[in-house]
Write an enzyme that holds these catalytic residues in place. Sequence first.
Site, PDB file in Angstrom:
ATOM      1  N   SER A  30       0.820  -1.215   0.000  1.00 54.54           N
ATOM      2  CA  SER A  30       0.000   0.000   0.000  1.00 54.54           C
ATOM      3  C   SER A  30       0.850   1.258   0.000  1.00 54.54           C
ATOM      4  CB  SER A  30      -0.890   0.038   1.245  1.00 54.54           C
ATOM      5  OG  SER A  30      -1.936  -0.868   1.111  1.00 54.54           O
ATOM      6  N   HIS A  61      -3.172   0.960  -4.989  1.00 51.87           N
ATOM      7  CA  HIS A  61      -2.664  -0.235  -5.674  1.00 51.87           C
ATOM      8  C   HIS A  61      -3.002  -0.144  -7.163  1.00 51.87           C
ATOM      9  CE1 HIS A  61      -1.490  -2.786  -2.212  1.00 51.87           C
ATOM     10  NE2 HIS A  61      -2.367  -2.026  -1.575  1.00 51.87           N
ATOM     11  N   HIS A  83      -5.624  -8.742  -1.882  1.00 47.36           N
ATOM     12  CA  HIS A  83      -5.804  -9.009  -0.455  1.00 47.36           C
ATOM     13  C   HIS A  83      -6.946  -9.993  -0.235  1.00 47.36           C
ATOM     14  CE1 HIS A  83      -4.181  -4.910  -0.887  1.00 47.36           C
ATOM     15  NE2 HIS A  83      -3.498  -5.162   0.211  1.00 47.36           N
ATOM     16  N   TYR A  85      -9.181  -9.654   1.933  1.00 53.90           N
ATOM     17  CA  TYR A  85     -10.427  -8.920   2.200  1.00 53.90           C
ATOM     18  C   TYR A  85     -11.115  -8.457   0.921  1.00 53.90           C
ATOM     19  CZ  TYR A  85      -7.521  -4.688   1.719  1.00 53.90           C
ATOM     20  OH  TYR A  85      -6.684  -3.732   1.250  1.00 53.90           O
ATOM     21  N   GLU A  86     -10.411  -8.485  -0.225  1.00 55.09           N
ATOM     22  CA  GLU A  86     -11.069  -8.135  -1.481  1.00 55.09           C
ATOM     23  C   GLU A  86     -11.983  -9.273  -1.957  1.00 55.09           C
ATOM     24  OE1 GLU A  86      -8.377  -5.688  -4.306  1.00 55.09           O
ATOM     25  OE2 GLU A  86      -6.990  -6.732  -2.983  1.00 55.09           O
ATOM     26  N   ALA A 113       2.392  -2.248   4.115  1.00 51.28           N
ATOM     27  CA  ALA A 113       2.164  -1.243   5.146  1.00 51.28           C
ATOM     28  C   ALA A 113       1.578  -1.977   6.347  1.00 51.28           C
ATOM     29  CB  ALA A 113       1.179  -0.196   4.637  1.00 51.28           C
ATOM     30  N   MET A 215      -2.600  -6.846   6.689  1.00 49.75           N
ATOM     31  CA  MET A 215      -3.656  -7.658   6.058  1.00 49.75           C
ATOM     32  C   MET A 215      -3.172  -8.356   4.787  1.00 49.75           C
ATOM     33  SD  MET A 215      -6.671  -4.805   6.383  1.00 49.75           S
ATOM     34  CE  MET A 215      -6.805  -3.779   7.887  1.00 49.75           C
ATOM     35  N   SER A 216      -1.869  -8.621   4.690  1.00 52.38           N
ATOM     36  CA  SER A 216      -1.362  -9.179   3.422  1.00 52.38           C
ATOM     37  C   SER A 216      -0.140 -10.051   3.676  1.00 52.38           C
ATOM     38  CB  SER A 216      -0.989  -8.032   2.475  1.00 52.38           C
ATOM     39  OG  SER A 216       0.119  -7.308   2.970  1.00 52.38           O
ATOM     40  N   ASN A 239       1.477   3.365  11.210  1.00 51.46           N
ATOM     41  CA  ASN A 239       0.685   3.873  12.344  1.00 51.46           C
ATOM     42  C   ASN A 239       0.995   3.023  13.575  1.00 51.46           C
ATOM     43  OD1 ASN A 239      -0.995   1.903  10.542  1.00 51.46           O
ATOM     44  ND2 ASN A 239      -1.868   1.680  12.593  1.00 51.46           N
ATOM     45  N   HIS A 251      -7.185   4.605   6.246  1.00 54.75           N
ATOM     46  CA  HIS A 251      -6.376   4.254   5.068  1.00 54.75           C
ATOM     47  C   HIS A 251      -5.593   5.470   4.554  1.00 54.75           C
ATOM     48  CE1 HIS A 251      -5.083   1.694   1.818  1.00 54.75           C
ATOM     49  NE2 HIS A 251      -5.666   2.422   0.886  1.00 54.75           N
TER      50      HIS A 251
HETATM   51  N1  HPA Z   1      -3.740  -2.917  11.167  1.00 52.60           N
HETATM   52  C1  HPA Z   1      -3.846  -3.767  10.114  1.00 52.60           C
HETATM   53  N2  HPA Z   1      -3.342  -3.501   8.916  1.00 52.60           N
HETATM   54  C2  HPA Z   1      -2.693  -2.340   8.747  1.00 52.60           C
HETATM   55  C3  HPA Z   1      -2.540  -1.414   9.797  1.00 52.60           C
HETATM   56  C4  HPA Z   1      -3.106  -1.718  11.071  1.00 52.60           C
HETATM   57  O1  HPA Z   1      -3.025  -0.938  12.028  1.00 52.60           O
HETATM   58  N3  HPA Z   1      -1.839  -0.360   9.284  1.00 52.60           N
HETATM   59  C5  HPA Z   1      -1.563  -0.649   7.990  1.00 52.60           C
HETATM   60  N4  HPA Z   1      -2.085  -1.839   7.653  1.00 52.60           N
END
Ligand code: HPA
Length: 283
Positions: A30, A61, A83, A85-86, A113, A215-216, A239, A251
């Site tokens: 990302s 993406h 991903h 989740y997609e 990320a 998530m990947s 973050n 995001h």
């Molecule tokens: N959690 C899950 N996936 C992420 C995060 C997060 O805080 N930051 C970037 N991708």
Amino acid sequence: MELYDQVLEAVQAIQTRTSLKPEVGVILGSGLGDLATEIAEPAIVPYTDIPHFARSTVIGHAGRLIIGLLENVPVVAMQGRFHLYEGYPLQVLTLPVRVMRQLGAHTLIVTNAAGGVNPAYRPGDFMLIRDHINMPGLAGANPLLGPNDERFGERFPALANAYSAQLRALAHSIAASSPEIMLHEGVYTMVGGPNYETGAELRFLRAVGTDAVGMSTVPEVIVARHAGMQVLGLSLITNTATGNETGEVNHAEVLAAADAVRPGFAALVRGIVREIPRLTTTS
Ligand code: HPA
């Protein structure tokens, strides 16, 4: 059609656009896709032109495969990944890794990320993945589910040393010469998403040894190791995700953090890629 034949069809379509044989596959996470524009003499193949490839649906993406030279090393880069989740089946999501392998890549650099669960991590830091916890996988969502095709790899692959120690040492040595890069090493936990975690979930993830959450990445790593590739995993901490902060991640914040460290990220990946052909062993 068998998955193996799908991979061959995708490879054939790509080879009509370039005769370059990539050594290194790169998956750009990302907000990190810009590195692909630094690839010289690129053949740019949109996923829509490759049979059996899924489509990127997430902002940040792009959805193109780029084959060319990075630091004079032949690479194949995914600008945009898929991903769980997609809604893609994991076999579909990971098909590009099998395609990279079939094109000739022996090494996979996979980036993402991630949220910093380790309280010492700050947005803008990087983390080399030393090991992972596969939350969807422990619950039965694995790209290797179903009959095993030995042409891809063995039935029960070991993942104890999935992330090459040699490549991690190389990455540390590159980062050491760039004072602006803070490079940690730790455990990446994959969650399904797309929602960010609750405070209780984050405290749980920390308790089981998570340093960064995302998530990947893990499905691609499993398929790469199944195929005998050596793997380097690199997370950008976008973050803090310790379960104790009051603000909520979103995001846009993740993409902004990626934006801020773009030069350092590019320098790190380029430095690693430059040295890969000089490594002596392949694991
Ligand atoms: N959690 C899950 N996936 C992420 C995060 C997060 O805080 N930051 C970037 N991708």
